[in-house]
Design an enzyme around this catalytic site. Structure first.
Site, short mmCIF file in Angstrom:
data_model
loop_
_atom_site.label_atom_id
_atom_site.label_comp_id
_atom_site.label_asym_id
_atom_site.label_seq_id
_atom_site.Cartn_x
_atom_site.Cartn_y
_atom_site.Cartn_z
N CYS A 23 7.83 13.30 86.03
CA CYS A 23 8.77 13.02 87.22
C CYS A 23 8.52 11.70 88.09
O CYS A 23 7.20 11.26 88.60
CB CYS A 23 8.73 14.15 88.11
SG CYS A 23 9.21 13.79 89.99
N TYR A 63 20.06 7.35 89.06
CA TYR A 63 20.90 8.82 89.02
C TYR A 63 22.05 8.80 89.23
O TYR A 63 22.92 9.66 88.88
CB TYR A 63 19.84 9.77 89.89
CG TYR A 63 18.57 10.20 89.61
CD1 TYR A 63 18.27 11.35 88.92
CD2 TYR A 63 17.40 9.35 89.81
CE1 TYR A 63 17.23 11.48 88.23
CE2 TYR A 63 16.01 9.62 89.18
CZ TYR A 63 16.25 10.79 88.34
OH TYR A 63 14.75 11.06 88.05
#
Length: 363
Positions: free
Chosen positions: A72, A203
């Site tokens: 992450c 994103y």
């Protein structure tokens, strides 16, 4: 952040379908919006009361465990800052595997799938110990109180700032100033643009719910990338002449760009390796202790390509790209600057926290 990289969602009037990242929703025609509601408790030097007068959380060596998946980018920041500042002995590190199921990040890399300190199989357990039935995403990074096994905070932007400021008495000798007071206004401004347009911009491209939303996100991302390319052609680091919090926040997105975002998220105008200043800057940081030695390309690719079932339904993880270029000479020294200012580089990686052989860049 989320069981993936953070709790995310898309909004619009159409009906929603839960996305595989959990907390992410795909809506027809929607523009991606990130859920930024976190547990805002802070661990402070004096344990001062929280926002609503609740008991504070004092910075104490050994009291807390940082849970941060290598895959992450938001969690990777905390691992980098912890290492640069020398907080390894003050704050232990738990590392979930690169993927997660519908409930939570899991500790499948540990023996028997159990975190050796918290004795839990799922990070969700730490959230539920403090907030039974916690309704939001079970995100990383998270700081957990060891004695109670309860989550303290998952407010990722504040965690690293507090590592620099509130944990100062636990810093190693020679720790760099990652958030110096005289540069904070500029660091904050740069961080805001980098977050909205780049960290989150990739994103916005990857989870766009329509061609229109994607086209808008793509244009915004590349406008910011061009701004960074120009800025970094003139200076070695984003703010000032040393590494700061701003560099940490940008680096974790750049490290994932060619391996994931270029193809998987359709951010494909150029590869990072085709932008001379940004590519040199990224290599400069990668070759600096604390950055490349915390970056696990295998886990990064496994996470995105396996977890994002809507984007990659086959779950096939690509073999490339080749990673040797990360270790090539970058020539950024000619721009001046000193990576650690008046400080020193961190020492070797703490035993047990090394990137697995074959998971990093190799000649």
């Amino acid at each position: 952040m989320s069981q993936e990289t953070e709790s995310t969602h898309q909004t619009e009037s159409a009906s929603t379908t839960e996305h595989s990242t959990r907390g992410a929703y795909v809506t027809g025609g929607a523009e991606f919006n990130r859920d930024t509601n976190y547990i805002e408790d802070r661990i402070t030097s004096d344990g001062r009361p929280g926002l609503n007068g609740e008991p504070g959380w004092p910075a104490e060596a050994g009291r807390y465990r940082l849970i941060a998946a290598r895959a992450c980018p938001w969690a990777n920041r905390t691992v980098i800052v912890r290492r640069l500042l020398g907080l390894e002995d003050a704050i232990s590190l738990g590392q979930p595997g690169p993927t997660h199921d519908a409930r939570s990040w899991t500790f499948d890399l540990d023996p028997d799938g159990v975190d050796p300190v918290l004795r839990i199989e799922r990070l969700q357990e730490a959230y539920f110990r403090r907030f039974p039935g916690y309704p939001r995403g079970i995100t990383v990074p998270a700081v957990v109180e060891v004695a109670t096994g309860a989550v303290v905070t998952n407010n990722f932007p504040q965690i690293t700032l507090d590592f620099s400021t509130e944990w100062a008495k636990f810093h190693r000798p020679g720790a760099p100033q990652l958030y110096p007071e005289h540069l904070r206004e500029e660091i904050d401004a740069v961080n805001k643009r980098v977050f909205t347009e780049v960290n989150n911009g990739v994103y916005r491209c990857g989870f766009a719910g329509s061609q229109e939303a994607y086209d808008s996100a793509y244009a915004r991302l590349w406008a910011a990338m061009d701004w960074l390319e120009e800025r970094l052609s003139r200076q070695r680091y984003l703010v000032g002449d040393t590494i700061t919090e701003a560099d940490v926040r940008l680096f974790t997105t750049l490290a994932r760009f060619d391996a994931v975002y270029h193809g998987h998220f359709k951010c494909n105008r150029q590869k990072l390796s085709e932008m001379p200043a940004l590519w040199g800057y990224a290599r400069d940081l990668f070759q600096t202790p604390g950055f490349g030695d915390t970056t696990d390309f295998v886990q990064i690719k496994q996470h995105y390509y396996i977890v994002h079932e809507d984007i990659n339904p086959t779950g096939i993880v690509p073999a490339g790209p080749a990673l040797g270029g990360w270790l090539e000479a970058h020539g950024r020294e000619s721009l001046g600057g000193r990576p650690f200012g008046d400080g020193t580089p961190p020492g070797p990686v703490k035993p047990g926290e090394e990137v697995a052989p074959g998971h990093g860049a190799q000649h």
